[in-house]
Design a protein around this motif. Structure first.
Motif, PDB file in Angstrom:
ATOM      1  N   THR A 158      16.985  45.882  74.997  1.00 55.95           N
ATOM      2  CA  THR A 158      15.889  46.734  75.465  1.00 55.95           C
ATOM      3  C   THR A 158      14.977  46.018  76.473  1.00 55.95           C
ATOM      4  O   THR A 158      13.979  46.589  76.908  1.00 55.95           O
ATOM      5  N   THR A 159      15.300  44.770  76.827  1.00 56.24           N
ATOM      6  CA  THR A 159      14.525  44.048  77.830  1.00 56.24           C
ATOM      7  C   THR A 159      14.949  44.528  79.213  1.00 56.24           C
ATOM      8  O   THR A 159      15.987  44.132  79.736  1.00 56.24           O
ATOM      9  N   ASP A 160      14.152  45.402  79.828  1.00 55.71           N
ATOM     10  CA  ASP A 160      14.557  46.010  81.096  1.00 55.71           C
ATOM     11  C   ASP A 160      14.180  45.130  82.288  1.00 55.71           C
ATOM     12  O   ASP A 160      13.628  44.038  82.137  1.00 55.71           O
ATOM     13  N   GLU A 161      14.496  45.610  83.477  1.00 50.95           N
ATOM     14  CA  GLU A 161      14.288  44.825  84.695  1.00 50.95           C
ATOM     15  C   GLU A 161      12.817  44.507  84.945  1.00 50.95           C
ATOM     16  O   GLU A 161      12.499  43.489  85.550  1.00 50.95           O
ATOM     17  N   ARG A 162      11.929  45.356  84.504  1.00 44.12           N
ATOM     18  CA  ARG A 162      10.497  45.085  84.682  1.00 44.12           C
ATOM     19  C   ARG A 162      10.022  44.000  83.736  1.00 44.12           C
ATOM     20  O   ARG A 162       9.163  43.185  84.096  1.00 44.12           O
ATOM     21  N   ARG A 163      10.577  43.987  82.532  1.00 46.18           N
ATOM     22  CA  ARG A 163      10.138  43.044  81.502  1.00 46.18           C
ATOM     23  C   ARG A 163      10.792  41.670  81.640  1.00 46.18           C
ATOM     24  O   ARG A 163      10.189  40.646  81.308  1.00 46.18           O
ATOM     25  N   LEU A 164      12.015  41.642  82.132  1.00 44.60           N
ATOM     26  CA  LEU A 164      12.792  40.406  82.144  1.00 44.60           C
ATOM     27  C   LEU A 164      12.105  39.245  82.873  1.00 44.60           C
ATOM     28  O   LEU A 164      12.093  38.115  82.357  1.00 44.60           O
ATOM     29  N   PRO A 165      11.505  39.440  84.059  1.00 44.38           N
ATOM     30  CA  PRO A 165      10.835  38.315  84.719  1.00 44.38           C
ATOM     31  C   PRO A 165       9.725  37.686  83.871  1.00 44.38           C
ATOM     32  O   PRO A 165       9.547  36.460  83.876  1.00 44.38           O
ATOM     33  N   THR A 196      28.041  42.381  80.550  1.00 43.67           N
ATOM     34  CA  THR A 196      27.180  43.042  81.531  1.00 43.67           C
ATOM     35  C   THR A 196      25.742  42.542  81.424  1.00 43.67           C
ATOM     36  O   THR A 196      25.084  42.264  82.438  1.00 43.67           O
ATOM     37  N   ALA A 197      25.267  42.406  80.193  1.00 38.30           N
ATOM     38  CA  ALA A 197      23.889  41.954  79.968  1.00 38.30           C
ATOM     39  C   ALA A 197      23.694  40.503  80.412  1.00 38.30           C
ATOM     40  O   ALA A 197      22.674  40.166  81.035  1.00 38.30           O
ATOM     41  N   VAL A 198      24.659  39.642  80.105  1.00 38.10           N
ATOM     42  CA  VAL A 198      24.566  38.238  80.508  1.00 38.10           C
ATOM     43  C   VAL A 198      24.528  38.133  82.033  1.00 38.10           C
ATOM     44  O   VAL A 198      23.728  37.373  82.598  1.00 38.10           O
ATOM     45  N   ALA A 199      25.377  38.894  82.712  1.00 37.31           N
ATOM     46  CA  ALA A 199      25.385  38.875  84.178  1.00 37.31           C
ATOM     47  C   ALA A 199      24.038  39.318  84.735  1.00 37.31           C
ATOM     48  O   ALA A 199      23.539  38.746  85.720  1.00 37.31           O
ATOM     49  N   ARG A 200      23.437  40.307  84.099  1.00 38.17           N
ATOM     50  CA  ARG A 200      22.122  40.792  84.564  1.00 38.17           C
ATOM     51  C   ARG A 200      21.057  39.714  84.397  1.00 38.17           C
ATOM     52  O   ARG A 200      20.241  39.478  85.302  1.00 38.17           O
ATOM     53  N   ILE A 201      21.074  39.027  83.257  1.00 40.04           N
ATOM     54  CA  ILE A 201      20.097  37.960  83.020  1.00 40.04           C
ATOM     55  C   ILE A 201      20.302  36.826  84.014  1.00 40.04           C
ATOM     56  O   ILE A 201      19.344  36.264  84.564  1.00 40.04           O
ATOM     57  N   LYS A 202      21.564  36.475  84.257  1.00 43.53           N
ATOM     58  CA  LYS A 202      21.861  35.382  85.176  1.00 43.53           C
ATOM     59  C   LYS A 202      21.447  35.706  86.612  1.00 43.53           C
ATOM     60  O   LYS A 202      21.299  34.797  87.442  1.00 43.53           O
ATOM     61  N   GLY A 203      21.239  36.986  86.899  1.00 46.74           N
ATOM     62  CA  GLY A 203      20.716  37.364  88.204  1.00 46.74           C
ATOM     63  C   GLY A 203      19.258  36.977  88.385  1.00 46.74           C
ATOM     64  O   GLY A 203      18.735  37.019  89.508  1.00 46.74           O
TER      65      GLY A 203
END
Length: 277
Positions: A158-165, A196-203
């Motif tokens: 549930t950690t979305d793109e706005r929250r991840l940074p 998919t989630a790991v790739a997103r975090i690694k971005g």
């Protein structure tokens, strides 16, 4: 401190295999049995060790880890004793990273400044404190990082793109991706979704990403490990220890019950040579 974690992940990257990150509870079910397990983990194949700090109200933990913490507290485990256990471990192992994992309340009661100083002196490499969000970094994260301790942050589905940074801003050591929503040990992760989630975090970060919650078998570990820098196994190990107990007390088989499973998981991830070293 963080250097030990970085060195371990660099070594694993060179060996082209994911880390096996093992969680065990300090003092479960008694100090000597718990230390026998801890001392045996590296040779069995554990690359990174998460050592649980027992707490009476572990809201993010499933039944197995809750019971482990309560057994440890009943056996007299304290935060001071847990730090002493790490100090004792460092007498026999100076290379395996040790991350203390738990909740903020015991640390707050102990005293943050005192805890950080003693953790560093004991040979702790980092902290995972599951109930401290980034908005509370001044409480523990920044003091810990100022002393060279890694502060490992959790990301979830549930950690979305706005929250991840915000989650990653002061993270160090590695990122712990919680592969399912819910409590520990409650379900098996989906390897495809994890990739998919790991790739997103690694971005968003150069830190290694380790995946946990629900991994129980060598097959699951291999599937998750193919998409991540490390695989975290906790409930399965704690459950193996619990199954070896008689009326809540350790037996001669208790340490081996955990270590044999660690060897199986390590073999599954391609680290079997460690178990034979």
């Amino acid at each position: 401190m963080t250097a030990r974690i970085e060195a371990r992940f660099a070594k694993l990257k060179a060996e082209k295999r994911p880390a096996l990150v093992t969680f065990v509870m300090a003092g479960d079910p008694d100090p000597e049995t718990a230390f026998a397990v801890l001392a045996g983990l590296p040779k069995a194949g554990a690359d990174v060790i998460e050592l649980g700090m027992p707490f009476s109200d572990p809201m993010a933990d499933g039944p197995a880890i809750q019971k482990a913490g309560l057994r440890a507290l009943k056996g007299g485990e304290t935060l001071a004793k847990t730090l002493g256990t790490v100090r004792r471990f460092r007498e026999i192992d100076t290379e395996t990273p040790v991350i203390l994992m738990g909740y903020f309340n015991p640390i707050y009661v102990y005293g943050v400044e005192r805890f950080v100083a003693e953790a560093k002196a004991s040979g702790v490499d980092g902290l995972i404190v599951v109930d401290l969000p980034p908005e509370m970094d001044d409480e523990l994260c920044l003091p810990a990082m100022n002393e060279g301790l890694a502060f490992v942050r959790l990301a979830t589905p549930t950690t979305d793109e706005r929250r991840l940074p915000a989650v990653l801003k002061n993270s160090s050591g590695f990122v712990y991706y919680v592969s399912i929503t819910g409590i520990t040990g409650s379900a098996a992760p989906d390897a495809g979704k994890v990739g998919t989630a790991v790739a997103r975090i690694k971005g968003h970060t150069d830190l290694p990403v380790c995946v946990g919650f629900g991994v129980r078998t060598p097959e699951q570990a291999l599937a998750i490990g193919s998409a991540a820098d490390g695989v975290v196994v906790g409930s399965a190990l704690v459950g193996a220890l619990e199954a070896s107990l008689e009326e809540g007390r350790a037996t001669e088989q208790s340490p081996e019950a955990v270590l044999s499973l660690v060897r199986e998981l390590s073999m599954g991830l391609g680290g079997g040579h460690l178990a034979e070293a």
